[in-house]
Structure formats: structure tokens, C-alpha cells
Design an enzyme around this catalytic site. Structure first.
Site, PDB file in Angstrom:
ATOM      1  N   ASP A 134     115.313 -11.418 104.735  1.00  0.00           N
ATOM      2  CA  ASP A 134     115.150 -10.186 105.832  1.00  0.00           C
ATOM      3  C   ASP A 134     116.165  -9.899 106.851  1.00  0.00           C
ATOM      4  O   ASP A 134     116.050  -9.184 108.019  1.00  0.00           O
ATOM      5  CB  ASP A 134     113.720 -10.752 106.386  1.00  0.00           C
ATOM      6  N   HIS A 135     117.172 -10.894 106.681  1.00  0.00           N
ATOM      7  CA  HIS A 135     118.186 -10.609 107.974  1.00  0.00           C
ATOM      8  C   HIS A 135     119.598 -10.259 107.381  1.00  0.00           C
ATOM      9  O   HIS A 135     120.254 -10.014 107.869  1.00  0.00           O
ATOM     10  CB  HIS A 135     118.687 -12.105 108.727  1.00  0.00           C
TER      11      HIS A 135
ATOM     12  N   HIS B 243     115.962 -23.770 112.888  1.00  0.00           N
ATOM     13  CA  HIS B 243     115.291 -23.207 111.716  1.00  0.00           C
ATOM     14  C   HIS B 243     115.330 -24.127 110.371  1.00  0.00           C
ATOM     15  O   HIS B 243     116.028 -25.260 110.565  1.00  0.00           O
ATOM     16  CB  HIS B 243     115.958 -21.915 111.593  1.00  0.00           C
TER      17      HIS B 243
ATOM     18  N   HIS C   4     110.630  -9.634 116.252  1.00  0.00           N
ATOM     19  CA  HIS C   4     110.553 -10.477 114.732  1.00  0.00           C
ATOM     20  C   HIS C   4     109.057 -10.885 114.723  1.00  0.00           C
ATOM     21  O   HIS C   4     108.843 -12.226 114.538  1.00  0.00           O
ATOM     22  CB  HIS C   4     111.433 -11.686 114.800  1.00  0.00           C
TER      23      HIS C   4
ATOM     24  N   HIS D 178     121.334 -15.845 110.070  1.00  0.00           N
ATOM     25  CA  HIS D 178     121.210 -16.741 108.851  1.00  0.00           C
ATOM     26  C   HIS D 178     121.106 -16.072 107.631  1.00  0.00           C
ATOM     27  O   HIS D 178     120.974 -14.720 107.560  1.00  0.00           O
ATOM     28  CB  HIS D 178     120.081 -17.826 109.096  1.00  0.00           C
TER      29      HIS D 178
ATOM     30  N   ASP E 103     113.943 -16.661 114.422  1.00  0.00           N
ATOM     31  CA  ASP E 103     113.934 -17.594 113.555  1.00  0.00           C
ATOM     32  C   ASP E 103     114.270 -19.223 113.981  1.00  0.00           C
ATOM     33  O   ASP E 103     115.276 -19.930 113.525  1.00  0.00           O
ATOM     34  CB  ASP E 103     114.802 -17.431 112.462  1.00  0.00           C
TER      35      ASP E 103
END
Length: 303
Positions: free
Chosen positions: A65-66, A138, A265, A61, A206
Site C-alpha cells: 500500500d506504500h 513497524h 492512514h 517501507h 506505520d
């Protein structure tokens, strides 16, 4: 063989001792990366793996942070004189998001190819990988991924001879090629036995626990799953922000029965995840609290 490295295990923000969650797979000279948050390049450098051979990047997504490490990674790959195309896979809107990030990385010596996911489940075959993307739950559109390496059946010499297939074609058929010899079409199924068990790694972050995760993680060689919270009393927060606790992840693993599960995570406040693992292993004994740079070398079963 399929090499897996969990480059980082952190969620939300990188820490001095923990990079953001990202996973690298290597097979037959092709490299696949899942997610690319801030610090992914450093994690790769620390592991001694090069970003230049990355052929595929999958995004779960578009939270920072990704994906925020992508522009720097692209520039590094360009500076390493990469010219081969790079395939990017992610939820709908990928090209727009990457285009915005590339304002600071405008010139690249290689082509970017985009595959945008719009269905709840999609399967893509690239190089040695069969990539299964599945929609999870999410607070933005998010996907998990199963990365598989299929394995064909054994070559059956007796069947090849019975079918009067010239020996010069055996190797090509064994590699999956279809051949027209001018008189008939020769196909691999004429000389191969049933497909054998391949390799599979399932990865998700997530999300709330949903049945589709266990479905895709079923009997995986490795299941890498979000464990945002390990502490007691975090269940309400996990539901509110649509993440998972260690124990919810363990219940998915119990249902799916992978060979091994790695939790990842972690919340920045979760400094010692291993302290909560006894309770997790009561649910799923083959669970581990992963650490940055953990590597698995997965090999086909001997038959």
C-alpha cells in the site's frame, strides 16, 4: 513557499472514497513525493498536479500500500517525455524492490538514482529540500521523514561595506555562493545574519509511537501522522500490528507542539474518523482528521 498535498489518507487498501496515503511537496519548481501506493496517480490527477516534475520519491517501507503504484507512475512520467533523473530514497533493499517492480515497466527515458537508508538517522540535501529520515517501529524496516526548507539570514549591507566587498558580488553571496575574487575568498557568512526559521513538515505512518517521532516533529509547521484506529478497544490490535491509535498520535503531537497535526492512514473499517476528534483534541487541540487532497501552503514567517 512550500506547498503540501496529502493525496490520500487510507491504509491497507484504496477505497472508492479514499486513496492510499501519499504526500506531495512542491517548492521552487521541485516536487517531492512520499510513498506511492495503488491509486496515487489518480489522486494526483484529481488534484490537478502533474507527476512529470517529480524529482524525488521517498518510501517509508515496502508494504504494497506504500509502493505498488510506482511502476505505473514511472511509465506515466516516461510517456510525458521526462528525461531528467529521478532520485528514489528508501530503506535498504530499495534498488532490488524497484528492480522487481520494473519487470512491468522496463524501459524508461530517464535515469533512476537510488539512495538506500541503513542508519537509524540520515540527512540528505537535494534541491531545496533537507530530508531527515528516521527509523520508526513497524513490523518491517520503516522510516519517517522530515522535509525542511532552510532559510538563511538577512543580508547585512553594513557588514558587506565594512568588509569592503564589491557590490557586484552581493547577490551571489546572498544566494549562498562562495567566491574567489583572486585576492581573497568571500563567503556568505561575511554578509549574512543568523539563520532564520525555515519551514518543516514531518510525516510518519506505520509505526508504534516512539520518541524519535516527537523529536523530529518538534515545532514543525505541519505534522502528518498515522492514526490507524480511532475506535475504543483497538489498542491491542495497534500494538500487535505495530500501528498507532488517534490518541497515541495526539500524545506525540502534544510533546512535539507542531503548529498543526493531520491524522492519516486510516483503517478501511474507520469510515468516519472525524467522529473521534473531540477526544483527540482534548490531548492536542490543533489536531485534524485529514481528508484526501487536503493542501497546505506554508510560508516563511515575516520578520
Amino acid at each position: 513557499m512550500l506547498d503540501i498535498c496529502l493525496l490520500g489518507t487510507g491504509g491497507m487498501m484504496p477505497l472508492p472514497y479514499r486513496w492510499l496515503t501519499a504526500m506531495m511537496a512542491r517548492c521552487d519548481g521541485s516536487n517531492l513525493l512520499i510513498d506511492c501506493g495503488e491509486g496515487t496517480q489518480i489522486a494526483l490527477k484529481e488534484k490537478g498536479w502533474s507527476p512529470k516534475p517529480i524529482d524525488i520519491i521517498c518510501f517509508t517501507h515496502y508494504h504494497a500500500d506504500h509502493i505498488s503504484g510506482l511502476p505505473g507512475l514511472l511509465l506515466t512520467m516516461g510517456n510525458a517525455e521526462r528525461t531528467e533523473p529521478l532520485t528514489l530514497i528508501g530503506p535498504k533493499g530499495l534498488e532490488r524492490v524497484v528492480g522487481a517492480l520494473r519487470i512491468i515497466a522496463p524501459e524508461l527515458p530517464f535515469e533512476l538514482k537510488f539512495i538506500e537508508l541503513s542508519e537509524n538517522r540520515e540527512q540528505i540535501t537535494i534541491a531545496p529540500y533537507v530530508i531527515d529520515a528516521y527509523r520508526v517501529n513497524h513490523n518491517v524496516i520503516c522510516y519517517g521523514y522530515s522535509i525542511s526548507i532552510p532559510r538563511t539570514g538577512r543580508f547585512d549591507v553594513d557588514r558587506a561595506r565594512e568588509a569592503e566587498i564589491p557590490q557586484k558580488f552581493w547577490s551571489r553571496l546572498q544566494k549562498g555562493e562562495t567566491i574567489d575574487d583572486g585576492e581573497r575568498v568571500l563567503t556568505p557568512d561575511m554578509v549574512l545574519g543568523p539563520d532564520r526559521r525555515g519551514l518543516k513538515v514531518t510525516y510518519c505512518t506505520d509505526t508504534r509511537p516512539v520518541p524519535v517521532i516527537a523529536e523530529y516533529a518538534k515545532e514543525a509547521d505541519l505534522f502528518i501522522c498515522e492514526g490507524m484506529y480511532g475506535e475504543d478497544g483497538k489498542e491491542t490490535k495497534a500494538r500487535e500490528y505495530k500501528h498507532m491509535t488517534f490518541y497515541e498520535a495526539a500524545k506525540l503531537a502534544k510533546e512535539a507542539q507542531p503548529k498543526e497535526m493531520w491524522l492519516t492512514h486510516y483503517s478501511p473499517s474507520l469510515t468516519r474518523p472525524e467522529e473521534y476528534m473531540d477526544k483527540v483534541r482534548e490531548i492536542f487541540p490543533r489536531a485534524k482528521a485529514a481528508k484526501d487532497a487536503w493542501t497546505a501552503e506554508l510560508e516563511f514567517d515575516e520578520e
